[in-house]
Design a protein around this motif. Structure first.
Motif, short mmCIF file in Angstrom:
data_model
loop_
_atom_site.label_atom_id
_atom_site.label_comp_id
_atom_site.label_asym_id
_atom_site.label_seq_id
_atom_site.Cartn_x
_atom_site.Cartn_y
_atom_site.Cartn_z
N PHE A 35 0.80 -1.23 0.00
CA PHE A 35 0.00 0.00 0.00
C PHE A 35 0.84 1.28 0.00
O PHE A 35 0.30 2.36 -0.24
CB PHE A 35 -1.02 0.01 1.16
CG PHE A 35 -0.41 -0.02 2.53
CD1 PHE A 35 -0.33 -1.22 3.24
CD2 PHE A 35 0.07 1.13 3.14
CE1 PHE A 35 0.22 -1.26 4.51
CE2 PHE A 35 0.61 1.11 4.41
CZ PHE A 35 0.70 -0.11 5.10
N VAL A 36 2.14 1.18 0.28
CA VAL A 36 2.95 2.41 0.24
C VAL A 36 3.38 2.76 -1.19
O VAL A 36 3.84 3.87 -1.45
CB VAL A 36 4.23 2.37 1.14
CG1 VAL A 36 3.88 2.03 2.57
CG2 VAL A 36 5.29 1.44 0.59
N TRP A 37 3.23 1.81 -2.10
CA TRP A 37 3.74 2.02 -3.46
C TRP A 37 2.71 2.66 -4.37
O TRP A 37 1.52 2.36 -4.30
CB TRP A 37 4.16 0.68 -4.07
CG TRP A 37 5.38 0.10 -3.44
CD1 TRP A 37 5.42 -0.80 -2.41
CD2 TRP A 37 6.74 0.40 -3.76
NE1 TRP A 37 6.72 -1.08 -2.08
CE2 TRP A 37 7.55 -0.36 -2.89
CE3 TRP A 37 7.35 1.23 -4.70
CZ2 TRP A 37 8.94 -0.31 -2.93
CZ3 TRP A 37 8.73 1.29 -4.74
CH2 TRP A 37 9.52 0.52 -3.87
N MET A 38 3.19 3.52 -5.25
CA MET A 38 2.35 4.04 -6.33
C MET A 38 2.98 3.66 -7.66
O MET A 38 4.16 3.32 -7.72
CB MET A 38 2.23 5.57 -6.22
CG MET A 38 1.41 6.01 -5.01
SD MET A 38 1.23 7.81 -4.89
CE MET A 38 0.07 8.14 -6.21
N THR A 39 2.20 3.75 -8.73
CA THR A 39 2.77 3.54 -10.06
C THR A 39 3.20 4.89 -10.61
O THR A 39 2.69 5.95 -10.19
CB THR A 39 1.75 2.91 -11.02
OG1 THR A 39 0.69 3.85 -11.23
CG2 THR A 39 1.19 1.59 -10.47
N ALA A 40 4.12 4.83 -11.58
CA ALA A 40 4.58 6.08 -12.22
C ALA A 40 3.40 6.77 -12.91
O ALA A 40 3.31 8.00 -12.91
CB ALA A 40 5.67 5.76 -13.23
N ASP A 41 2.49 5.99 -13.45
CA ASP A 41 1.34 6.58 -14.15
C ASP A 41 0.41 7.32 -13.17
O ASP A 41 -0.12 8.37 -13.50
CB ASP A 41 0.57 5.50 -14.91
CG ASP A 41 -0.52 6.12 -15.77
OD1 ASP A 41 -0.19 7.02 -16.57
OD2 ASP A 41 -1.69 5.76 -15.60
N GLN A 42 0.24 6.77 -11.97
CA GLN A 42 -0.58 7.47 -10.97
C GLN A 42 0.06 8.82 -10.61
O GLN A 42 -0.63 9.84 -10.51
CB GLN A 42 -0.71 6.62 -9.70
CG GLN A 42 -1.63 5.42 -9.86
CD GLN A 42 -1.56 4.48 -8.65
OE1 GLN A 42 -0.51 4.29 -8.03
NE2 GLN A 42 -2.69 3.89 -8.30
N VAL A 43 1.37 8.80 -10.42
CA VAL A 43 2.08 10.04 -10.08
C VAL A 43 1.93 11.05 -11.22
O VAL A 43 1.63 12.23 -11.00
CB VAL A 43 3.58 9.76 -9.80
CG1 VAL A 43 4.37 11.07 -9.63
CG2 VAL A 43 3.73 8.89 -8.55
#
Ligand SMILES: NC(=O)c1ccc[n+]([C@@H]2O[C@H](COP(=O)([O-])OP(=O)(O)OC[C@H]3O[C@@H](n4cnc5c(N)ncnc54)[C@H](OP(=O)(O)O)[C@@H]3O)[C@@H](O)[C@H]2O)c1
Length: 263
Positions: free
Chosen positions: A207-215
């Motif tokens: 849950f701490v991770w995001m994708t580059a596309d979300q950013v």
């Protein structure tokens, strides 16, 4: 809508967040200029984007950690008749370990890329934006820029610089028609972690991770809306803790999390 010669110039577009920004902006039919060292990756991406969206995509190979790279990039942009309407200073890397054990030359290279190149490109392309009374500067910092980061001391200090510099510019440029945004991602799945081999992220919960596309999606939506974007709820909580807890506590917490594998 930008005019045909108006480009969004994205540094570090050959992977990760920069590539994701390029994909989204090209998808919005914005002409994009892709900057990084790996020409093969940039050319492949450019070909894909032209085929998918039919828009203008330029490739500009540059090693921004090298002296003179900013001047050469500005000259090439001028030679190609491009106008930089949006500047995205995204290229960056992080070193990890006890500062006294790290090669100092690499630390200086990190400052050169994460800080000096970002300031230089902003200084080279911003005056014309102010004159035109439109444009945007998007600087990619990190949630690590909100406070000290033991074992990533230089990296966090470079990102603190980017955060402070960008917030100051945003205040200076209020009402000029030029938007300034500092993007502060946290753990994002890109090549960044692969390059920091001594930092074991395997225990980090998903849950701490995001994708580059979300950013990238959040960053584009935030242009013109605010001056600082902290990506995602977890990172907003972390940034809040940095602000409200004493440094003696945050350095212990962060130091515990960032400890090198061999420690
Ligand atoms: N991923 C994360 O968890 C995270 C978290 C917070 C902030 N950030 C920040 O997000 C930004 C993008 O990183 P990322 O996660 O997308 O990492 P990445 O996948 O490693 O991308 C870094 C980009 O910078 C380029 N680059 C590196 N050195 C360069 C140089 N000397 N000259 C020109 N370009 C150079 C790389 O391309 P070439 O190798 O082809 O030159 C690549 O396109 C960085 O500023 C990073 O500090 C990342």
């Amino acid at each position: 809508m930008p005019s045909p010669q108006d480009f969004t110039l994205i540094t570090g577009a050959s992977s990760g967040i920069g590539e994701a920004l390029a994909r989204r902006l090209a998808g919005e039919r914005r002409p994009v200029a892709l900057v990084a060292r790996r020409t093969d990756k940039l050319e492949r991406l450019a070909g894909e984007l032209r085929a998918a969206h039919g828009g203008e995509v330029q490739v500009l190979t540059a090693d921004l950690a090298k002296p003179g790279a900013g001047a050469a990039l500005e000259a090439e942009v001028g030679r190609r008749g491009m106008v930089v309407d949006w500047l995205v200073n995204n290229a960056g890397f992080g070193t990890h370990g006890r500062f006294h054990e790290l090669p100092v030359a690499r630390e200086l290279e990190e400052i050169q890329l994460n800080v000096a190149a970002l300031v230089e490109l902003t200084g080279r392309f911003l005056p014309a934006m102010v004159e035109r009374r439109r444009g945007a500067v998007v600087n990619v910092a990190s949630v690590g820029g909100f406070g000290p980061g033991p074992f990533m001391a230089t990296y966090c200090a470079t990102k603190a610089f980017v955060l402070s510099f960008t917030e100051s510019l945003a205040a200076e440029l209020r009402d000029t028609g030029v938007h300034v945004l500092c993007v502060c991602p946290g753990f994002t799945r890109t090549e960044f972690q692969e390059k920091v081999e001594t930092f074991d992220t395997s225990a980090m919960p998903s849950f701490v991770w995001m994708t580059a596309d979300q950013v990238a999606e959040q960053a584009i939506a935030a242009v013109g809306q605010r001056s600082v974007l902290v990506n995602g709820l977890m990172n907003a909580v972390a940034a809040g803790l940095y602000k409200h807890l004493p440094a003696a506590i945050t350095t212990r917490l962060i130091g515990g999390m960032m400890k090198p594998k061999d420690a």
